[in-house]
Enzyme design. Structure first.
Site, PDB file in Angstrom:
ATOM      1  N   HIS A 194       0.838  -1.228   0.000  1.00 22.40           N
ATOM      2  CA  HIS A 194       0.000   0.000   0.000  1.00 22.40           C
ATOM      3  C   HIS A 194       0.865   1.268   0.000  1.00 22.40           C
ATOM      4  O   HIS A 194       0.424   2.315   0.454  1.00 22.40           O
ATOM      5  CB  HIS A 194      -0.953   0.028   1.203  1.00 22.40           C
ATOM      6  CG  HIS A 194      -1.666  -1.268   1.445  1.00 22.40           C
ATOM      7  ND1 HIS A 194      -2.905  -1.546   0.924  1.00 22.40           N
ATOM      8  CD2 HIS A 194      -1.291  -2.383   2.129  1.00 22.40           C
ATOM      9  CE1 HIS A 194      -3.279  -2.775   1.287  1.00 22.40           C
ATOM     10  NE2 HIS A 194      -2.309  -3.310   2.013  1.00 22.40           N
ATOM     11  N   SER A 315      14.951  21.953 -15.751  1.00 24.85           N
ATOM     12  CA  SER A 315      13.742  22.738 -15.993  1.00 24.85           C
ATOM     13  C   SER A 315      14.156  24.057 -16.605  1.00 24.85           C
ATOM     14  O   SER A 315      15.212  24.593 -16.283  1.00 24.85           O
ATOM     15  CB  SER A 315      13.026  22.979 -14.664  1.00 24.85           C
ATOM     16  OG  SER A 315      12.245  24.153 -14.733  1.00 24.85           O
ATOM     17  N   LYS A 321      16.166  21.835 -10.658  1.00 29.76           N
ATOM     18  CA  LYS A 321      15.438  20.603 -10.989  1.00 29.76           C
ATOM     19  C   LYS A 321      16.269  19.581 -11.749  1.00 29.76           C
ATOM     20  O   LYS A 321      17.124  19.924 -12.562  1.00 29.76           O
ATOM     21  CB  LYS A 321      14.204  20.942 -11.833  1.00 29.76           C
ATOM     22  CG  LYS A 321      13.167  21.731 -11.085  1.00 29.76           C
ATOM     23  CD  LYS A 321      12.318  20.853 -10.207  1.00 29.76           C
ATOM     24  CE  LYS A 321      11.294  20.179 -11.051  1.00 29.76           C
ATOM     25  NZ  LYS A 321      10.118  19.783 -10.329  1.00 29.76           N
ATOM     26  N   GLU A 328       9.495   8.800 -16.690  1.00 30.70           N
ATOM     27  CA  GLU A 328       8.089   9.183 -16.871  1.00 30.70           C
ATOM     28  C   GLU A 328       7.581   8.738 -18.238  1.00 30.70           C
ATOM     29  O   GLU A 328       6.441   8.287 -18.383  1.00 30.70           O
ATOM     30  CB  GLU A 328       7.930  10.692 -16.698  1.00 30.70           C
ATOM     31  CG  GLU A 328       8.171  11.153 -15.272  1.00 30.70           C
ATOM     32  CD  GLU A 328       8.287  12.667 -15.179  1.00 30.70           C
ATOM     33  OE1 GLU A 328       7.352  13.287 -14.679  1.00 30.70           O
ATOM     34  OE2 GLU A 328       9.306  13.237 -15.626  1.00 30.70           O
TER      35      GLU A 328
END
Ligand code: ARG
Length: 498
Positions: A194, A315, A321, A328
């Site tokens: 979980h 970024s 970043k 992704e």
């Protein structure tokens, strides 16, 4: 930015060997397509005028099925040799056909071949050029053959090569995971259920879970290849042919196990494409789950791993970043691949036998899914090879969530003879006490433990450390470093990875 990422992925893909050379670079880039509409010289006999431009536009598949050129030429060569061996065409015609087809291969690979939309597809483009090059013998090539068995043969050959390339790419990814698992077999991290802290596990153990998943994926692709490997060539339009052809000969020379047993099935079957897409969908879901873990692990909040510069991007506004874009994108690829599977299932659903033009819609989805899976596998392999685990962050994460509560319950079962349910309850009370005091289980005083369960002895000390907890799980398939090393050795053998 995307261009930069794509280039990095391509570089990594090349490092991870053959895969993309087959999947993405299977067509020279600088091809030309002309779109002059005219009456087809190949099927135009009963027509008095040519098709409309719109008809050409909806009908033409050359913009994508040109990827089948190698398979189409191999199929035509095998067919011509068989026709000559069966004395259906002369030996001289067969030789002319072979040399013309060789010339066409050279032209396509040099980017000199002019593909024509008016000639619809790869089969007619090649046949038309063959006629320009060698004249009349080209017109004998299509004896005892139809585009229906031709396209099924070409597409099967293409998917077969794809299945082999995917198996290799999956083996490369397994090898990367095995190496990483071996190097970090001792590193302890939280295992989750979980996405809540469950029990301490080892990093190598976690990676080995994916080695197993990818092994089953390889099994599915290999199974699909076995069923695919029957030759449709010589099935002709749907009913076979009255020419004395030898389908076993063409099957054999194209590396098929046998000719398909029923001509109608041979031209109607696209199971092989569906099976590839199904296995690809499952595989892409596996990669997606792993990619999601990479995203979570590499976040500032977890910090379990660092991904390399080669697989992260910056970024344009936030200088600090480091985004896990490659992970992704791997996480997103099932969108295309499951979409392609759905698309082809829907195209084939309710389609009467034998060939209908609907079936031309089989290719783009497969090509698209193949490219998506190819780059996802290559990028994942690159990320695994480069990633660095951060054992301190993993240990720090184990400070919360009482990950050794099960070990405490197990102790009471083993040493005090308690039934597990009772031990579970007692351990729960101890966890609640530790939580109130703001302590971890391994930091709690023996006296406090004994206040709840007086039979607990000093030998509990140490048992509740996360390292001991992981090391104790030596059951077959368990997380203990020694057990994981055994799993690694077995996996290298089972999946034939050096
Ligand atoms: N381009 C076609 C396809 O991919 C080839 C087969 C055409 N056959 C036909 N009877 N029109 O399906």
């Amino acid at each position: 930015m995307m261009q930069f990422l794509a280039e990095n992925l391509m570089k990594a893909a090349y490092k991870t060997k053959r895969f993309l050379t087959l999947l993405v670079v299977d067509m020279p880039k600088n091809h030309k397509i002309s779109s002059i509409s005219s009456k087809s010289s190949i099927w135009g006999g009963r027509f008095s005028s040519g098709p409309s431009q719109l008809m050409n536009d909806i009908n033409a598949s050359i913009s994508y099925d040109r990827r089948l050129y190698r398979q189409d030429i191999a199929g035509s060569k095998a067919h011509a040799s068989m026709l000559a061996a069966c004395e259906i065409i002369s030996q001289e015609d067969c030789e002319a056909i072979h040399s013309g087809l060789n010339q066409i291969t050279t032209e396509i690979e040099a980017g000199q071949f002019v593909f024509s939309e008016a000639l619809e597809d790869i089969h007619m483009n090649i046949e038309n050029r063959l006629f320009q090059l060698i004249g009349e013998p080209a017109q004998r090539l299509h004896t005892a053959r139809s585009r229906n068995d031709q396209v099924a043969t070409d597409f099967k050959l293409w998917v077969r090569e794809l299945l082999e390339a995917i198996d290799q790419a999956l083996a490369d990814l397994q090898a990367a995971l095995l190496d990483k698992a071996e190097a970090h077999a001792e590193v302890v991290m939280p295992g989750f259920t979980h996405l809540q802290t469950a029990q301490p596990i080892t990093f190598g153990f976690h990676l080995m879970a994916y080695v197993e998943m990818l092994g089953r994926d390889r099994g599915r692709f290999t199974d699909a290849k076995v069923r695919l490997n029957e030759s449709p060539l010589g099935a002709a339009a749907l009913a076979g042919t009255s020419f004395p052809i030898d389908r076993h000969m063409t099957a054999n020379s194209l590396g098929f196990d046998r000719p398909s047993a029923n001509a109608m099935d041979a031209v109607s079957d696209r199971d092989f494409a569906l099976e590839f897409l199904s296995a690809a969908a499952i595989c892409s879901v596996h990669l997606s789950r792993f990619a999601e873990e990479l995203v979570i692990w590499s976040s500032d909040q977890f910090g379990f791993i660092t991904l390399s510069d080669a697989f992260t991007t910056g970024s344009s506004i936030m200088p600090q970043k480091r985004n896990p874009d490659a992970a992704e994108l791997v996480r997103a690829k099932p969108g295309r691949i499951i979409g392609a599977l759905n698309g082809l299932l829907i195209v084939l659903k309710g389609l009467p036998l034998a060939y209908s033009k609907d079936m031309q819609e089989d290719k783009e989805g497969v090509f698209n899914a193949a490219d998506a899976l190819g780059i996802a596998l290559a990028a994942t392999t690159g990320m695994v090879r480069d990633m660095k685990p951060q054992p301190d962050a993993m240990l720090a994460a184990l400070k919360t969530g009482f990950p050794t509560a099960t070990d405490l319950a197990d102790y009471m079962v083993r040493e005090l003879g308690m039934p597990f349910r009772e031990a579970h309850h007692a351990s729960g009370i101890i966890v609640a006490t530790a939580a109130t005091k703001g302590l971890g289980l391994e930091d709690i005083d023996l006296k406090d433990l004994q206040a709840i369960e007086p039979r607990i002895k000093p030998d509990i000390i140490g048992l509740l450390s996360v390292t001991n907890s992981a090391a104790a799980r030596t059951s077959f398939g368990g997380t203990a470093p020694d057990e994981v090393r055994t799993q690694i050795a077995h996996a290298r053998h089972r999946f034939t990875i050096g």
